[in-house]
Design an enzyme around this catalytic site. Structure first.
Site, PDB file in Angstrom:
ATOM      1  N   ASP A   1       0.867  -1.170   0.000  1.00  0.00           N
ATOM      2  CA  ASP A   1       0.000   0.000   0.000  1.00  0.00           C
ATOM      3  C   ASP A   1       0.911   1.230   0.000  1.00  0.00           C
ATOM      4  O   ASP A   1       2.135   1.136   0.181  1.00  0.00           O
ATOM      5  CB  ASP A   1      -0.973  -0.009   1.185  1.00  0.00           C
ATOM      6  CG  ASP A   1      -2.200   0.854   0.885  1.00  0.00           C
ATOM      7  OD1 ASP A   1      -2.120   1.740   0.017  1.00  0.00           O
ATOM      8  OD2 ASP A   1      -3.255   0.654   1.521  1.00  0.00           O
TER       9      ASP A   1
HETATM   10  C1  NOJ Z   1      -3.977   3.827  -0.038  1.00  0.00           C
HETATM   11  C2  NOJ Z   1      -5.167   2.930   0.080  1.00  0.00           C
HETATM   12  O1  NOJ Z   1      -5.145   2.265   1.328  1.00  0.00           O
HETATM   13  C3  NOJ Z   1      -5.266   1.894  -1.021  1.00  0.00           C
HETATM   14  O2  NOJ Z   1      -6.500   1.252  -0.909  1.00  0.00           O
HETATM   15  C4  NOJ Z   1      -5.086   2.532  -2.359  1.00  0.00           C
HETATM   16  O3  NOJ Z   1      -5.238   1.574  -3.379  1.00  0.00           O
HETATM   17  C5  NOJ Z   1      -3.714   3.187  -2.408  1.00  0.00           C
HETATM   18  N1  NOJ Z   1      -3.632   4.197  -1.378  1.00  0.00           N
HETATM   19  C6  NOJ Z   1      -3.428   3.816  -3.761  1.00  0.00           C
HETATM   20  O4  NOJ Z   1      -4.223   4.905  -3.951  1.00  0.00           O
END
Ligand code: NOJ
Length: 735
Positions: free
Chosen positions: A293
């Site tokens: 993430d």
């Molecule tokens: C953080 C989020 O937790 C995740 O779900 C997302 O895909 C990523 N950022 C990318 O935007």
């Protein structure tokens, strides 16, 4: 040299047939579309330097970041060897120019994979996932994901960071909006449906993209519903609750996964070798890759695991995490870690292989560029809008309908009140991709289109979604007094759910509750229409509402389906995929809890211990009568086939769709089990007066069996119950 570039360019445009056999010979194996993918990867890896390999394992952003929670170092100059980019543009030109750099300016011409959060649509935004789950219609969800894939891929996105399949039982957590509710099996079924919709049979097609199961794993257990925090998950719960949807998504062929932010009982998800290597790669044989993430590798420092970014890179990489999203930990430290012997070259090669495999499967080596097309040819196609509208209709849940106030017939004067009535933005929900408020049909407009011919509608906002300004109450009450029925559109703003959107209470702000109490003074029936991204605390609103329709955040065209339900043109069929607690203080409350030692005691002394609306609740305008659940046998041995059937008769006068939920319970087991577990569901349209048969083909191992704390499935002899709509059928498993 120039000739070489030209030949390469022609190859990439798919005109290899015009090359002479001499030219063909000079094409490296990895560029030969006819060669097997694994051979192409071998060849490519054998040509790559360590630096080139490391860059394949990094993801940066391209263009203006449109996500407020993703705050990171802006990469000024993206290297042409980069593995992946998050792509924020809605048109493919910027992608194509960056891809051109990768193809033409890097030594080996490895295409970049462009990812983006197309969560519930790219531009044609359909209902949030929690709403989708309430449709109990995986086929329809698959179609919606196919629409998202078509729009995204044709706009330059190869890979979506979706579906989110985190089992979630704490509606204070804003991200419950993004998943499919509290049940592991339900999340698994919708995971598989989404993967099929995004990837199709062949994700290299121009209208498909790679899926990403997230957030692997246990993120939904965030303590007290606060985002990004610690999660306490026993090995048993990890297996029996959180992993199942991932296993089902992997089986469906999901190309990638995203590691989770949360610390899982002391080992953060992004540095967890048991989860990423042992389970995913070794046991489930997943052959794609895991992306972290956003910034999760670097955050291993904040979580108290790694002292330095370099250490964080080492922990994450050695645990089996292939791609670093925006931590700049791999790009800065992986090479050094290899040189120091802390990471082996074989591991790097294996990780690169996994990333390249997905790129090959996406057809990026053959078609690295996205054809430039008009937005109108990509977005809001009539068929896409029809899917979005159907999904919105089926996701809506009729929670209450006293005295059959709905459907609204013979109402000549309709008051439409509330902060959600003339509101486009908040109907989109969080993670609305490239959705715009101007795309959204507002609830008021849907009501006008539905009722306008026969009834007069008058509108008053009454109040804003939050704050203390009650100056609109009097006007709203006047409209209510004038009317035959008051439709009050309340709910949550878009920013109140999704990432980084935890709330300490799941009640609507007091001002919205007060508005309804005020309107009640008019003495007219009150129909509540709710727009929200989580289950709400409705115990004060419920007594003052004659009917309540939960429409979630329905997307661009949920207004007409909502109005269609109110008018009776559409018979509601949604059922809750997540419990609505009676109050916030009951959280966590979910249907598949474990049993108490004192089932007759231990209740709250101040409030009920029951939820206001349980999992599976949802009303219809017709009535369904269930026949007797009939199993094919009541005694079985291991390996036997077993099935059960139940007939459902639509005894009302209108057609309606019914979802039958099949639960299993194992009353006694060497590992205690939930009071009941959903194992199968099916939705069918039943015509008025007709009877349909629903069937559950039981696989004893899968459906009666249970999993232990290391994931081993076991099946014990003894009694099992099949539970359907208040009926219990006993089955004995004999050794
Ligand atoms: C953080 C989020 O937790 C995740 O779900 C997302 O895909 C990523 N950022 C990318 O935007």
């Amino acid at each position: 040299m120039r000739k070489k570039v030209l030949i390469l360019g022609l190859c990439l445009l798919g005109v290899t047939h015009s090359l002479s056999s001499k030219d063909k010979k000079s094409i490296p194996l990895y560029k030969d579309a006819k060669a097997p993918i694994e051979k192409r990867i071998d060849d490519l890896i054998s040509r790559m330097t360590l630096e080139e390999k490391v860059l394949q394992l990094n993801q940066y952003t391209l263009g203006r970041n449109n996500n407020v929670n993703n705050v990171g170092e802006e990469v000024k100059k993206v290297p042409s060897e980069i593995g992946s980019l998050i792509y924020f543009d809605i048109n493919p030109e910027l992608r194509n120019s960056m891809q051109k750099k990768a193809m033409e300016e890097s030594r080996l011409g490895i295409p970049i994979i462009f990812g983006y959060d197309a969560i519930h649509g790219f531009r044609t935004i359909y209902p949030i996932s929690l709403g989708q789950a309430c449709s109990w219609n995986p086929g329809l969800v698959e179609q919606a994901c196919a629409v998202s894939a078509q729009e995204a891929r044709m706009s330059g996105v190869d890979w979506t960071f979706s579906p989110m399949i985190d089992v979630a039982r704490d509606p204070r957590w804003g991200r419950v909006a993004e998943g499919y509710g509290e049940d592991p099996y339900t999340n698994g079924v919708f995971a598989a449906a989404s993967v099929r919709g995004y990837q199709g049979d062949d994700m290299s097609a121009e209208n498909r993209m790679a899926a990403c199961l997230k957030h692997y794993v246990g993120y939904g257990a965030s303590e007290a519903g606060r985002d990004y925090v610690y999660t306490e998950i026993s090995a048993q719960t990890l297996w029996d609750t959180y992993l199942l949807p991932y296993e089902m998504g992997v089986k469906a062929g999901a190309a990638t996964l995203m590691s989770s932010f949360n610390d899982i009982s002391g080992v953060p998800g992004s540095a967890n070798p048991y989860i990423m290597t042992e389970i995913l790669k070794k046991r489930w044989k997943h052959d794609g890759f895991i992306v972290s993430d956003w910034g999760a590798v670097e955050q291993l420092k904040n979580q108290g695991l790694a002292a330095t970014k370099k250490d964080a890179a080492r922990y994450a990489f050695n645990a089996g995490l292939e791609m670093d999203m925006m931590s700049h930990a791999y790009d800065r430290h992986l090479k050094e870690l290899v040189e120091e012997g802390k990471v082996t070259m074989a591991q790097v090669d294996e990780s690169v292989r996994r990333v390249l495999r997905v790129k090959f499967r996406l057809g990026l080596f053959e078609r690295p560029y996205t054809p430039v097309t008009n937005e109108k040819d990509r977005f809001f196609r009539p068929q896409s809008m029809a899917v979005a509208a159907q999904l919105a209709a089926e996701s809506m849940v009729l929670l209450k309908n006293d005295n059959q106030i709905l459907p609204l017939t013979n109402k000549k004067k309709i008051a439409v009140v509330g902060p959600m009535a003339k509101n486009g933005w908040d109907l989109l929900g969080s993670w609305c991709g490239h959705g715009k408020d101007t795309d959204v049909e507002m609830l008021y407009d849907g009501l006008t289109a539905e009722f306008g011919g026969d009834a007069e509608l008058r509108y008053a906002m009454g109040c804003k979604p939050q704050g203390n300004d009650r100056s609109g109450f009097a006007g709203a009450l006047d409209v209510a007094r004038w009317s035959d029925v008051v439709i009050v559109c309340l709910g949550e703003m878009l920013t109140w759910s999704g990432e980084n959107a935890s709330r300490s209470t799941i009640a609507l702000p007091q001002i919205q509750e007060e508005l309804v109490k005020e309107l009640k003074k008019a003495g007219k029936p009150v129909v509540l229409v709710l727009v929200n991204g989580r289950p709400l605390e409705l115990n004060r609103l419920e007594p003052v509402s004659d009917a309540i329709l939960e429409i979630w955040q329905p997307g661009v065209n949920g207004a007409l389906p909502m109005a269609g339900i109110l008018s009776g043109r559409i018979n509601p069929s949604g059922k809750l995929a997540m419990t609505f607690p009676y109050s916030t203080g009951q959280i966590p409350i979910y249907y598949n809890r474990r049993k108490s030692g004192r089932g007759h005691q231990g209740f709250y002394k101040d409030i009920t211990s029951d939820p206001l609306y349980p999992f599976g609740h949802g009303l219809s305008y017709t009535e369904f009568k269930y026949g007797t659940v009939t199993p094919s046998a009541t005694k079985v041995k291991r390996g036997d086939k077993l099935s059960a059937e139940v007939t459902v008769t639509n005894t009302g006068s209108r057609d309606g769709a019914e979802t039958v939920h099949w639960f299993i319970s194992d009353p006694y087991c060497s590992i205690t089990r939930p009071v009941k577990e959903l194992k199968h569901f099916e939705k069918q349209l039943i015509k008025a007066g007709e009877t349909n048969t629903f069937r559950f083909d039981i696989d004893l191992e899968r459906d009666f069996g249970f999993v232990n704390e290391d994931g081993k499935r076991f099946l014990e002899a003894g009694e099992y119950h099949i539970l359907v709509q208040g009926q219990t059928v006993k089955i004995e498993l004999i050794d």
